[in-house]
Design a protein around this motif. Structure first.
Motif, PDB file in Angstrom:
ATOM      1  N   ASN A  59       0.814  -1.223   0.000  1.00 38.47           N
ATOM      2  CA  ASN A  59       0.000   0.000   0.000  1.00 38.47           C
ATOM      3  C   ASN A  59       0.844   1.269   0.000  1.00 38.47           C
ATOM      4  O   ASN A  59       0.323   2.376  -0.095  1.00 38.47           O
ATOM      5  CB  ASN A  59      -0.986   0.015   1.179  1.00 38.47           C
ATOM      6  N   GLN A  60       2.169   1.108   0.109  1.00 42.16           N
ATOM      7  CA  GLN A  60       3.071   2.255   0.050  1.00 42.16           C
ATOM      8  C   GLN A  60       3.654   2.452  -1.352  1.00 42.16           C
ATOM      9  O   GLN A  60       4.270   3.484  -1.622  1.00 42.16           O
ATOM     10  CB  GLN A  60       4.217   2.065   1.057  1.00 42.16           C
ATOM     11  N   TYR A  61       3.461   1.482  -2.245  1.00 40.32           N
ATOM     12  CA  TYR A  61       3.983   1.601  -3.603  1.00 40.32           C
ATOM     13  C   TYR A  61       3.235   2.704  -4.355  1.00 40.32           C
ATOM     14  O   TYR A  61       2.050   2.934  -4.104  1.00 40.32           O
ATOM     15  CB  TYR A  61       3.805   0.294  -4.398  1.00 40.32           C
ATOM     16  N   PRO A  62       3.893   3.358  -5.331  1.00 46.79           N
ATOM     17  CA  PRO A  62       3.173   4.321  -6.183  1.00 46.79           C
ATOM     18  C   PRO A  62       2.004   3.656  -6.900  1.00 46.79           C
ATOM     19  O   PRO A  62       2.111   2.505  -7.336  1.00 46.79           O
ATOM     20  CB  PRO A  62       4.250   4.760  -7.190  1.00 46.79           C
ATOM     21  N   GLN A  63       0.912   4.361  -7.016  1.00 43.71           N
ATOM     22  CA  GLN A  63      -0.296   3.810  -7.632  1.00 43.71           C
ATOM     23  C   GLN A  63      -0.630   4.546  -8.934  1.00 43.71           C
ATOM     24  O   GLN A  63      -1.792   4.712  -9.284  1.00 43.71           O
ATOM     25  CB  GLN A  63      -1.466   3.918  -6.654  1.00 43.71           C
ATOM     26  N   LYS A  70      22.669  -2.478   4.398  1.00 45.63           N
ATOM     27  CA  LYS A  70      21.977  -1.452   5.181  1.00 45.63           C
ATOM     28  C   LYS A  70      20.604  -1.098   4.608  1.00 45.63           C
ATOM     29  O   LYS A  70      19.685  -0.735   5.334  1.00 45.63           O
ATOM     30  CB  LYS A  70      22.854  -0.192   5.253  1.00 45.63           C
ATOM     31  N   THR A  71      20.474  -1.172   3.273  1.00 50.96           N
ATOM     32  CA  THR A  71      19.207  -0.795   2.637  1.00 50.96           C
ATOM     33  C   THR A  71      18.152  -1.864   2.871  1.00 50.96           C
ATOM     34  O   THR A  71      18.297  -2.992   2.426  1.00 50.96           O
ATOM     35  CB  THR A  71      19.393  -0.587   1.122  1.00 50.96           C
ATOM     36  N   ARG A  72      17.086  -1.503   3.565  1.00 54.16           N
ATOM     37  CA  ARG A  72      16.025  -2.452   3.877  1.00 54.16           C
ATOM     38  C   ARG A  72      14.718  -2.093   3.161  1.00 54.16           C
ATOM     39  O   ARG A  72      13.740  -2.796   3.273  1.00 54.16           O
ATOM     40  CB  ARG A  72      15.789  -2.493   5.391  1.00 54.16           C
ATOM     41  N   LEU A  73      14.719  -0.968   2.473  1.00 55.70           N
ATOM     42  CA  LEU A  73      13.501  -0.468   1.864  1.00 55.70           C
ATOM     43  C   LEU A  73      13.544  -0.611   0.347  1.00 55.70           C
ATOM     44  O   LEU A  73      14.600  -0.777  -0.244  1.00 55.70           O
ATOM     45  CB  LEU A  73      13.310   1.016   2.219  1.00 55.70           C
ATOM     46  N   ILE A  74      12.372  -0.524  -0.276  1.00 59.26           N
ATOM     47  CA  ILE A  74      12.275  -0.451  -1.730  1.00 59.26           C
ATOM     48  C   ILE A  74      12.191   1.018  -2.085  1.00 59.26           C
ATOM     49  O   ILE A  74      11.285   1.727  -1.644  1.00 59.26           O
ATOM     50  CB  ILE A  74      11.026  -1.196  -2.239  1.00 59.26           C
ATOM     51  N   ASN A  75      13.148   1.498  -2.867  1.00 53.88           N
ATOM     52  CA  ASN A  75      13.189   2.911  -3.227  1.00 53.88           C
ATOM     53  C   ASN A  75      12.731   3.112  -4.669  1.00 53.88           C
ATOM     54  O   ASN A  75      13.226   2.447  -5.586  1.00 53.88           O
ATOM     55  CB  ASN A  75      14.606   3.465  -3.053  1.00 53.88           C
TER      56      ASN A  75
END
Length: 207
Positions: free
Chosen positions: A17-21, A59-64
Motif C-alpha cells: 500500500n506504500q507503492y506508487p499507484q 543497510k538498505t532495507r527499503l524499496i526505493n
C-alpha cells in the motif's frame, strides 16, 4: 537512442500500500548487498547521489522508487540480499520484502539482476534468478565491476555466469563498470528503450 534526462527520488516503501499507484511502468534493480547496485543506478542516471552508496553492506532495507524523465517510468531499487553479518530474521524480512514486490506487480516490466563479474554467482543469486523467472518477468543480467577483468577474464566470467544460472543464448547478459562507465549510453538504451511499449504476439507497439 533512449536517454535519461532526469531522475528523482519519490518514495521508500516496504508494504504494497506504500507503492506508487500511478500505473506507470517499472524497472527494478536487484542484487547482493555488495554488488555495487547504488553505484550502477547513479552511473546510469547521471546522478552521483541519487541512490545512497552505503559503506555498510546490507543497510538498505527499503524499496526505493525513482521517477525517470518526468513521469516516463519508475526505476526501483530493491534491498540488497546475501549479507552474512545480519540475523536470520533480518534476512527473511528482506526476502519477504523483495518477494512481496515481485509477486503480481503488474507495473513491473523488467528486472535487472546484478552479479559480481569477478565471482561465480552465489546460491542467493541463483535463487533470485529463479524467482524472477518464476514470476514471469523479463530479465536482464548485468555483471558489475567489469573494469577489474581483462578481456580473457571477462570471457571466462561470462561462461561461468551463464553455466551457473543456466542461461540460454537468448538470455541477456551485459558487463559494466560504474567506475569507467564504458558503453553506458548503449546499456541505458538496451535497458529502457522499450519500457513504454507492449509486446503483442512478438510485435512491439507503443502505448
Amino acid at each position: 537512442m533512449f536517454k535519461i534526462k532526469n531522475a528523482d527520488f519519490v518514495i521508500s516503501a516496504v508494504k504494497k500500500n506504500q507503492y506508487p499507484q500511478t500505473g506507470l511502468p517499472e524497472v527494478a534493480f536487484v542484487g547482493r548487498s555488495n554488488v555495487g547496485k547504488s553505484s550502477i543506478i547513479n552511473a546510469l542516471t547521471n546522478r552521483r547521489k541519487l541512490a545512497k552508496v552505503s559503506q555498510t553492506p546490507g543497510k538498505t532495507r527499503l524499496i526505493n522508487f525513482f521517477i525517470i524523465n518526468n513521469n516516463e517510468f519508475y526505476l526501483v531499487d530493491l534491498p540488497g540480499y546475501g549479507y552474512a553479518k545480519v540475523s536470520k530474521a533480518e534476512k527473511e524480512s528482506w526476502g519477504k520484502t523483495i518477494e512481496t514486490y515481485l509477486k503480481g506487480r503488474e507495473e513491473l516490466k523488467r528486472v535487472i539482476l546484478l552479479v559480481d563479474s569477478r565471482h561465480k554467482p552465489t546460491a542467493d543469486d541463483i535463487q533470485m534468478h529463479e524467482w524472477i523467472k518464476f514470476y514471469g518477468y523479463d530479465e536482464v543480467i548485468i555483471a558489475t565491476k567489469s573494469d577489474k577483468l581483462s578481456n580473457n577474464e571477462q570471457k571466462k566470467s561470462e561462461k561461468v555466469i551463464r553455466e551457473t544460472l543456466k542461461l540460454t543464448k537468448e538470455d541477456k547478459l551485459y558487463f559494466f563498470s560504474s567506475l569507467n562507465k564504458k558503453g553506458k549510453d548503449e546499456l541505458v538504451d538496451k535497458l529502457f528503450c522499450d519500457i513504454n511499449s507492449n509486446v503483442i504476439d512478438g510485435e512491439v507497439t507503443s502505448n
